[in-house]
Design a protein around this motif. Structure first.
Motif, mmCIF file in Angstrom:
data_model
loop_
_atom_site.group_PDB
_atom_site.id
_atom_site.type_symbol
_atom_site.label_atom_id
_atom_site.label_comp_id
_atom_site.label_asym_id
_atom_site.label_seq_id
_atom_site.Cartn_x
_atom_site.Cartn_y
_atom_site.Cartn_z
ATOM 1 N N VAL A 153 -9.512 -1.620 5.334
ATOM 2 C CA VAL A 153 -9.364 -0.819 6.544
ATOM 3 C C VAL A 153 -8.588 -1.665 7.549
ATOM 4 N N LEU A 154 -7.522 -1.105 8.082
ATOM 5 C CA LEU A 154 -6.727 -1.768 9.104
ATOM 6 C C LEU A 154 -7.010 -1.086 10.431
ATOM 7 N N VAL A 155 -7.532 -1.844 11.389
ATOM 8 C CA VAL A 155 -7.803 -1.306 12.724
ATOM 9 C C VAL A 155 -6.678 -1.773 13.636
ATOM 10 N N VAL A 156 -5.968 -0.799 14.205
ATOM 11 C CA VAL A 156 -4.805 -1.058 15.044
ATOM 12 C C VAL A 156 -5.227 -0.977 16.505
ATOM 13 N N ARG A 157 -4.755 -1.923 17.298
ATOM 14 C CA ARG A 157 -5.046 -1.896 18.734
ATOM 15 C C ARG A 157 -4.287 -0.754 19.397
ATOM 16 N N ARG A 158 -4.980 -0.034 20.221
ATOM 17 C CA ARG A 158 -4.381 1.085 20.951
ATOM 18 C C ARG A 158 -3.488 0.531 22.057
ATOM 19 N N ARG A 159 -2.323 1.120 22.206
ATOM 20 C CA ARG A 159 -1.399 0.707 23.268
ATOM 21 C C ARG A 159 -1.932 1.151 24.621
ATOM 22 N N TYR A 208 0.859 -1.185 0.000
ATOM 23 C CA TYR A 208 0.000 0.000 0.000
ATOM 24 C C TYR A 208 0.888 1.226 0.000
ATOM 25 N N GLN A 209 0.727 2.053 -1.026
ATOM 26 C CA GLN A 209 1.552 3.242 -1.125
ATOM 27 C C GLN A 209 0.800 4.513 -0.781
ATOM 28 N N ARG A 210 -0.521 4.474 -0.719
ATOM 29 C CA ARG A 210 -1.314 5.650 -0.363
ATOM 30 C C ARG A 210 -2.162 5.276 0.849
ATOM 31 N N ILE A 211 -1.733 5.782 2.018
ATOM 32 C CA ILE A 211 -2.302 5.360 3.290
ATOM 33 C C ILE A 211 -2.968 6.556 3.954
ATOM 34 N N LEU A 212 -4.249 6.409 4.277
ATOM 35 C CA LEU A 212 -4.989 7.470 4.947
ATOM 36 C C LEU A 212 -5.126 7.119 6.428
ATOM 37 N N VAL A 213 -4.854 8.107 7.292
ATOM 38 C CA VAL A 213 -4.932 7.902 8.735
ATOM 39 C C VAL A 213 -5.786 8.997 9.364
ATOM 40 N N PRO A 214 -6.965 8.651 9.897
ATOM 41 C CA PRO A 214 -7.746 9.629 10.652
ATOM 42 C C PRO A 214 -7.071 9.867 12.009
ATOM 43 N N VAL A 215 -6.955 11.118 12.413
ATOM 44 C CA VAL A 215 -6.346 11.452 13.703
ATOM 45 C C VAL A 215 -7.352 12.205 14.564
ATOM 46 N N ASP A 216 -7.169 12.087 15.878
ATOM 47 C CA ASP A 216 -8.065 12.750 16.816
ATOM 48 C C ASP A 216 -7.273 13.634 17.767
ATOM 49 N N SER A 217 -7.985 14.410 18.542
ATOM 50 C CA SER A 217 -7.327 15.346 19.453
ATOM 51 C C SER A 217 -6.990 14.723 20.798
ATOM 52 N N PHE A 218 -7.341 13.461 21.014
ATOM 53 C CA PHE A 218 -7.116 12.809 22.299
ATOM 54 C C PHE A 218 -5.890 11.904 22.316
ATOM 55 N N GLY A 219 -5.260 11.704 21.172
ATOM 56 C CA GLY A 219 -4.090 10.848 21.094
ATOM 57 C C GLY A 219 -4.408 9.380 20.897
ATOM 58 N N TRP A 220 -5.684 9.020 20.741
ATOM 59 C CA TRP A 220 -6.066 7.627 20.534
ATOM 60 C C TRP A 220 -5.562 7.107 19.191
ATOM 61 N N SER A 221 -5.344 7.991 18.247
ATOM 62 C CA SER A 221 -4.940 7.582 16.903
ATOM 63 C C SER A 221 -3.430 7.426 16.758
ATOM 64 N N ASN A 222 -2.670 7.654 17.821
ATOM 65 C CA ASN A 222 -1.209 7.581 17.713
ATOM 66 C C ASN A 222 -0.712 6.222 17.250
ATOM 67 N N ALA A 223 -1.324 5.151 17.739
ATOM 68 C CA ALA A 223 -0.889 3.807 17.340
ATOM 69 C C ALA A 223 -1.115 3.580 15.842
ATOM 70 N N ALA A 224 -2.232 4.078 15.327
ATOM 71 C CA ALA A 224 -2.509 3.938 13.895
ATOM 72 C C ALA A 224 -1.515 4.750 13.070
#
Length: 162
Positions: free
Chosen positions: A154-160, A25-41
């Motif tokens: 869609v890849l769902v990553v577990r939050r640390r 995958y060369q074009r990767i979209l990552v939604p980010v949030d203001s709480f830091g929950w998306s850091n692992a993704a």
């Protein structure tokens, strides 16, 4: 500014979808949030992008509740979320751009899927937000809604845990 689905590009250089080598995958979209929950993704997407010389697209949905159009954060706060994610990606050598999208809270997942399609993302990488069973039952899960609405994987990553 402020119409549903309105885009606020922080990097206006949009490109046509690139053809990816098989299995990459060369074009990767990552939604980010203001709480830091998306850091692992974001970390996972940067690692994948590093291996295939991919491009990242960081997206933050600035939500509001109808009918009064009360935004939960200012545009400057939303832009700061994207800027912070981009700074982290750039510091690790990733090619990244970002965007802030305004949308009703109920359309968050749809706007993420739409941005992925318009940008030509080959995969969406996101972190599942911690929710109670009752919260999921009443409001649903954005990650599950994105999986239903997205045209691609869609890849769902577990939050640390901290």
């Amino acid at each position: 500014m402020g119409r549903p689905g309105e885009l606020h590009a922080l990097d206006p250089r949009r490109r046509e979808p690139a053809s990816a080598p098989s299995g990459s995958y060369q074009r990767i979209l990552v939604p980010v949030d203001s709480f830091g929950w998306s850091n692992a993704a974001l970390e996972a997407a940067i690692r994948v992008g590093d291996k295939v010389n991919g491009q990242l697209r960081v997206v933050h949905v600035r939500t509001w509740d109808p009918p009064g159009r009360f935004f939960f954060e200012t545009f400057a706060e939303a832009t700061s979320v994207v800027d912070s994610a981009l700074a982290g990606a750039w510091a690790r050598g990733a090619q990244a751009s970002g965007v802030v999208i305004d949308a009703p809270r109920t359309q968050t997942a749809g706007m993420i899927a739409r941005e992925a399609g318009e940008w030509g993302a080959e995969v969406i990488v996101l972190t599942r937000r911690p929710r109670t069973a009752l919260g999921i039952l009443l409001c649903g899960s954005v990650s599950e809604q994105v999986m239903r609405k997205a045209a691609g994987p869609v890849l769902v990553v577990r939050r640390r845990r901290r």
